[in-house]
Design a protein around this motif. Structure first.
Motif, PDB file in Angstrom:
ATOM      1  N   LEU A 204       1.017  -1.307   0.003  1.00 30.79           N
ATOM      2  CA  LEU A 204       0.054  -0.087  -0.215  1.00 30.79           C
ATOM      3  C   LEU A 204       0.760   1.242   0.071  1.00 30.79           C
ATOM      4  O   LEU A 204       0.546   2.241  -0.457  1.00 30.79           O
ATOM      5  N   GLN A 205       1.827   1.078   0.719  1.00 36.04           N
ATOM      6  CA  GLN A 205       2.818   2.314   0.762  1.00 36.04           C
ATOM      7  C   GLN A 205       3.395   2.518  -0.733  1.00 36.04           C
ATOM      8  O   GLN A 205       3.615   3.619  -1.112  1.00 36.04           O
ATOM      9  N   ALA A 206       3.833   1.344  -1.497  1.00 40.04           N
ATOM     10  CA  ALA A 206       4.191   1.461  -3.041  1.00 40.04           C
ATOM     11  C   ALA A 206       3.335   2.254  -3.658  1.00 40.04           C
ATOM     12  O   ALA A 206       3.416   3.092  -4.613  1.00 40.04           O
TER      13      ALA A 206
ATOM     14  N   THR B 191      18.831   9.507   2.243  1.00 39.37           N
ATOM     15  CA  THR B 191      17.954  10.188   1.522  1.00 39.37           C
ATOM     16  C   THR B 191      16.679   9.289   1.057  1.00 39.37           C
ATOM     17  O   THR B 191      15.414   9.814   1.288  1.00 39.37           O
ATOM     18  N   VAL B 192      16.947   8.010   0.861  1.00 38.99           N
ATOM     19  CA  VAL B 192      15.988   7.414   0.462  1.00 38.99           C
ATOM     20  C   VAL B 192      14.998   6.759   1.495  1.00 38.99           C
ATOM     21  O   VAL B 192      13.650   6.703   1.412  1.00 38.99           O
ATOM     22  N   LEU B 193      15.531   6.328   2.457  1.00 33.53           N
ATOM     23  CA  LEU B 193      14.886   6.024   3.681  1.00 33.53           C
ATOM     24  C   LEU B 193      14.274   6.998   4.483  1.00 33.53           C
ATOM     25  O   LEU B 193      13.218   6.861   5.062  1.00 33.53           O
ATOM     26  N   LYS B 194      14.633   8.253   4.404  1.00 39.15           N
ATOM     27  CA  LYS B 194      13.987   9.518   4.813  1.00 39.15           C
ATOM     28  C   LYS B 194      12.304   9.408   4.144  1.00 39.15           C
ATOM     29  O   LYS B 194      11.491   9.618   4.761  1.00 39.15           O
ATOM     30  N   ASP B 195      12.108   8.985   2.901  1.00 38.22           N
ATOM     31  CA  ASP B 195      10.751   8.968   2.352  1.00 38.22           C
ATOM     32  C   ASP B 195      10.223   7.743   2.498  1.00 38.22           C
ATOM     33  O   ASP B 195       8.826   7.280   2.403  1.00 38.22           O
ATOM     34  N   ALA B 196      11.100   6.569   2.701  1.00 44.57           N
ATOM     35  CA  ALA B 196      10.713   5.300   2.748  1.00 44.57           C
ATOM     36  C   ALA B 196      11.310   4.268   3.886  1.00 44.57           C
ATOM     37  O   ALA B 196      12.048   3.661   3.625  1.00 44.57           O
ATOM     38  N   PRO B 197      11.057   4.627   5.059  1.00 42.46           N
ATOM     39  CA  PRO B 197      11.717   4.089   6.071  1.00 42.46           C
ATOM     40  C   PRO B 197      11.307   2.687   6.570  1.00 42.46           C
ATOM     41  O   PRO B 197      12.083   1.991   7.176  1.00 42.46           O
ATOM     42  N   HIS B 198      10.340   2.154   5.678  1.00 44.90           N
ATOM     43  CA  HIS B 198       9.940   1.016   6.084  1.00 44.90           C
ATOM     44  C   HIS B 198      10.992  -0.320   5.023  1.00 44.90           C
ATOM     45  O   HIS B 198      10.749  -1.370   5.218  1.00 44.90           O
ATOM     46  N   LEU B 199      11.928   0.052   4.343  1.00 46.73           N
ATOM     47  CA  LEU B 199      12.692  -0.561   3.192  1.00 46.73           C
ATOM     48  C   LEU B 199      13.871  -0.562   4.237  1.00 46.73           C
ATOM     49  O   LEU B 199      14.272  -0.264   5.198  1.00 46.73           O
TER      50      LEU B 199
ATOM     51  N   ARG C 209       7.699 -16.972  -6.439  1.00 46.55           N
ATOM     52  CA  ARG C 209       8.746 -17.455  -5.258  1.00 46.55           C
ATOM     53  C   ARG C 209       8.242 -16.945  -4.202  1.00 46.55           C
ATOM     54  O   ARG C 209       8.619 -17.498  -2.868  1.00 46.55           O
ATOM     55  N   ALA C 210       7.737 -15.545  -4.069  1.00 49.19           N
ATOM     56  CA  ALA C 210       7.142 -14.728  -2.942  1.00 49.19           C
ATOM     57  C   ALA C 210       6.433 -15.649  -1.811  1.00 49.19           C
ATOM     58  O   ALA C 210       5.640 -16.242  -2.584  1.00 49.19           O
ATOM     59  N   PRO C 211       6.571 -15.682  -0.588  1.00 43.98           N
ATOM     60  CA  PRO C 211       7.567 -14.768   0.073  1.00 43.98           C
ATOM     61  C   PRO C 211       8.985 -15.618  -0.230  1.00 43.98           C
ATOM     62  O   PRO C 211       9.162 -16.711   0.115  1.00 43.98           O
ATOM     63  N   CYS C 212       9.943 -14.907  -0.332  1.00 41.09           N
ATOM     64  CA  CYS C 212      11.363 -15.129  -0.443  1.00 41.09           C
ATOM     65  C   CYS C 212      12.459 -14.566   0.182  1.00 41.09           C
ATOM     66  O   CYS C 212      12.003 -13.379   0.608  1.00 41.09           O
ATOM     67  N   ASN C 213      13.546 -14.783   0.092  1.00 45.81           N
ATOM     68  CA  ASN C 213      14.627 -13.788   0.261  1.00 45.81           C
ATOM     69  C   ASN C 213      15.153 -13.145  -1.012  1.00 45.81           C
ATOM     70  O   ASN C 213      15.715 -13.993  -1.853  1.00 45.81           O
ATOM     71  N   PHE C 214      15.275 -12.029  -0.875  1.00 42.74           N
ATOM     72  CA  PHE C 214      15.515 -11.083  -2.142  1.00 42.74           C
ATOM     73  C   PHE C 214      16.643 -10.133  -1.785  1.00 42.74           C
ATOM     74  O   PHE C 214      16.353  -9.278  -0.961  1.00 42.74           O
ATOM     75  N   LEU C 215      17.930 -10.316  -2.475  1.00 41.05           N
ATOM     76  CA  LEU C 215      18.714  -9.578  -2.149  1.00 41.05           C
ATOM     77  C   LEU C 215      19.014  -8.570  -3.308  1.00 41.05           C
ATOM     78  O   LEU C 215      19.094  -9.218  -4.618  1.00 41.05           O
ATOM     79  N   VAL C 216      19.134  -7.060  -3.141  1.00 36.08           N
ATOM     80  CA  VAL C 216      19.166  -6.204  -4.239  1.00 36.08           C
ATOM     81  C   VAL C 216      20.428  -5.508  -4.027  1.00 36.08           C
ATOM     82  O   VAL C 216      20.524  -4.589  -3.057  1.00 36.08           O
ATOM     83  N   PHE C 217      21.378  -5.405  -4.947  1.00 36.46           N
ATOM     84  CA  PHE C 217      22.436  -4.528  -5.265  1.00 36.46           C
ATOM     85  C   PHE C 217      22.011  -3.095  -5.665  1.00 36.46           C
ATOM     86  O   PHE C 217      21.813  -3.149  -6.923  1.00 36.46           O
ATOM     87  N   GLY C 218      21.846  -2.038  -4.734  1.00 38.43           N
ATOM     88  CA  GLY C 218      21.339  -0.948  -5.268  1.00 38.43           C
ATOM     89  C   GLY C 218      20.096  -0.416  -4.561  1.00 38.43           C
ATOM     90  O   GLY C 218      19.364  -1.165  -4.260  1.00 38.43           O
ATOM     91  N   LEU C 219      19.827   0.904  -4.313  1.00 42.98           N
ATOM     92  CA  LEU C 219      18.987   1.387  -3.668  1.00 42.98           C
ATOM     93  C   LEU C 219      18.446   2.601  -4.388  1.00 42.98           C
ATOM     94  O   LEU C 219      19.316   3.471  -4.592  1.00 42.98           O
ATOM     95  N   GLY C 220      17.125   2.822  -4.951  1.00 45.92           N
ATOM     96  CA  GLY C 220      17.003   3.955  -5.557  1.00 45.92           C
ATOM     97  C   GLY C 220      15.186   3.997  -5.750  1.00 45.92           C
ATOM     98  O   GLY C 220      14.377   3.680  -5.056  1.00 45.92           O
ATOM     99  N   PHE C 221      14.876   4.615  -6.823  1.00 49.30           N
ATOM    100  CA  PHE C 221      13.467   4.954  -6.943  1.00 49.30           C
ATOM    101  C   PHE C 221      12.620   3.792  -7.289  1.00 49.30           C
ATOM    102  O   PHE C 221      11.385   4.013  -7.083  1.00 49.30           O
ATOM    103  N   ASP C 222      13.280   2.635  -7.619  1.00 50.59           N
ATOM    104  CA  ASP C 222      12.266   1.156  -7.864  1.00 50.59           C
ATOM    105  C   ASP C 222      12.312   0.611  -6.574  1.00 50.59           C
ATOM    106  O   ASP C 222      11.767  -0.460  -6.568  1.00 50.59           O
ATOM    107  N   SER C 223      13.016   0.928  -5.621  1.00 54.60           N
ATOM    108  CA  SER C 223      13.205   0.072  -4.282  1.00 54.60           C
ATOM    109  C   SER C 223      11.783  -0.406  -3.781  1.00 54.60           C
ATOM    110  O   SER C 223      11.650  -1.311  -3.217  1.00 54.60           O
TER     111      SER C 223
END
Length: 284
Positions: free
Chosen positions: A62-64, A130-138, A92-106
């Motif tokens: 819902l946040q997304a 900067t990113v976590l300021k607007d999306a602290p749930h990540l 596959r979800a729910p699964c373990n998902f590792l992402v190299f990179g943080l940005g507008f698509d996170s």
């Protein structure tokens, strides 16, 4: 993922992202009826999935929706590229998902893995804030890389002479000898087995940038050392660039490449124990 400057405005693509994320109309209509929220992924035939009337959206989904509905910031990958990873996450979800990179698509990636673990690894501490300021749930962690893009050719030609880089010996945690091994990641990275790994960072477009050499090598090591069942899905973006392509062919292996869309390659890498052909001296 790694673009920090403002992206070009693409209203049409924004609409597609909203449809990919979740059926907004279904969620809204369900709120107005009995409070039973329904969520489905819609963006044309490629993204269709059955609707479970008992399925409720998670908070991060819902946040997304709220984020992408009220922002002109759009994911960097194309609709087709996103669809490759989305189809695997849907299965596959729910699964373990590792992402190299943080940005507008996170927020989009995290919402595609509801009730799973999605962890983002980012090189720039200020960008994380900067990113976590607007999306602290990540969930995001800062990573220090030991390489520079200008070293890519040398590292590729010399890694075989370092025993701690060999396929049969390579580990990540504490491996200071092999410079391609990410040896100082957060403990959680080493403690979990990752079902999906997305490589869309770190930066790799100027000589002093870290480049993606270590991320690609480390993803291959994680996949080969997997103890659980099934393959590790590795998605590599920007394969139009020489370093990404050459390192993918050296460590992720053409024989494990199952799909290529735009600038994205999708690999399904078996563990070394389940591989049909194992060469202790080479990854591929």
């Amino acid at each position: 993922m790694k673009v920090r400057s403002s992206l070009s405005e693409r209203p049409g693509f924004l609409a597609v992202v909203l449809l990919i994320l979740i059926g907004v109309g279904l969620v809204i209509s369900s709120f107005s009826r009995v409070g039973t929220s329904m969520l489905c992924s819609l963006a044309g035939p490629t993204f269709l999935r059955p609707v479970d009337e008992n399925y409720s959206p998670t908070g991060i989904q819902l946040q997304a929706i709220l984020h992408y509905a009220t922002s002109r910031q759009t994911p960097q990958q194309s609709r087709g590229e996103i669809g490759v990873s989305f189809e695997v996450l849907k299965a596959r979800a729910p699964c373990n998902f590792l992402v190299f990179g943080l940005g507008f698509d996170s927020q989009m990636w995290a919402s595609f893995n509801p009730r799973g673990t999605t962890l983002f690894l980012e090189e720039d501490p200020k960008w994380v804030q900067t990113v976590l300021k607007d999306a602290p749930h990540l969930r995001a962690q800062t990573v220090r890389y030991r390489t520079h893009l200008k070293e890519a050719d040398h590292l590729l030609s010399s890694y075989r002479s370092e025993p701690s880089c060999s396929p049969s010996e390579a580990v990540l945690l504490g491996n200071a000898q092999c410079r391609l091994a990410l040896n100082n990641l957060p403990d959680e990275v080493y403690e979990r087995e990752w079902d999906l790994i997305m490589i869309d960072a770190p930066r790799g477009y100027f000589p002093e940038a870290p480049g993606r050499m270590a991320a690609i090598f480390s993803a291959a090591v994680m996949a080969r050392r997997r103890q659980g069942s099934g393959v590790t899905h590795v998605f590599l973006h920007d394969v139009n660039r020489r370093v990404e392509k050459v390192y993918a062919e050296e460590f992720l292996c053409r024989k494990y490449l199952v799909k290529a869309v735009g600038r994205l390659w999708h690999f399904e890498i078996p563990s070394a124990a389940n591989a049909t052909e194992v060469d202790g001296a080479r990854f591929c």
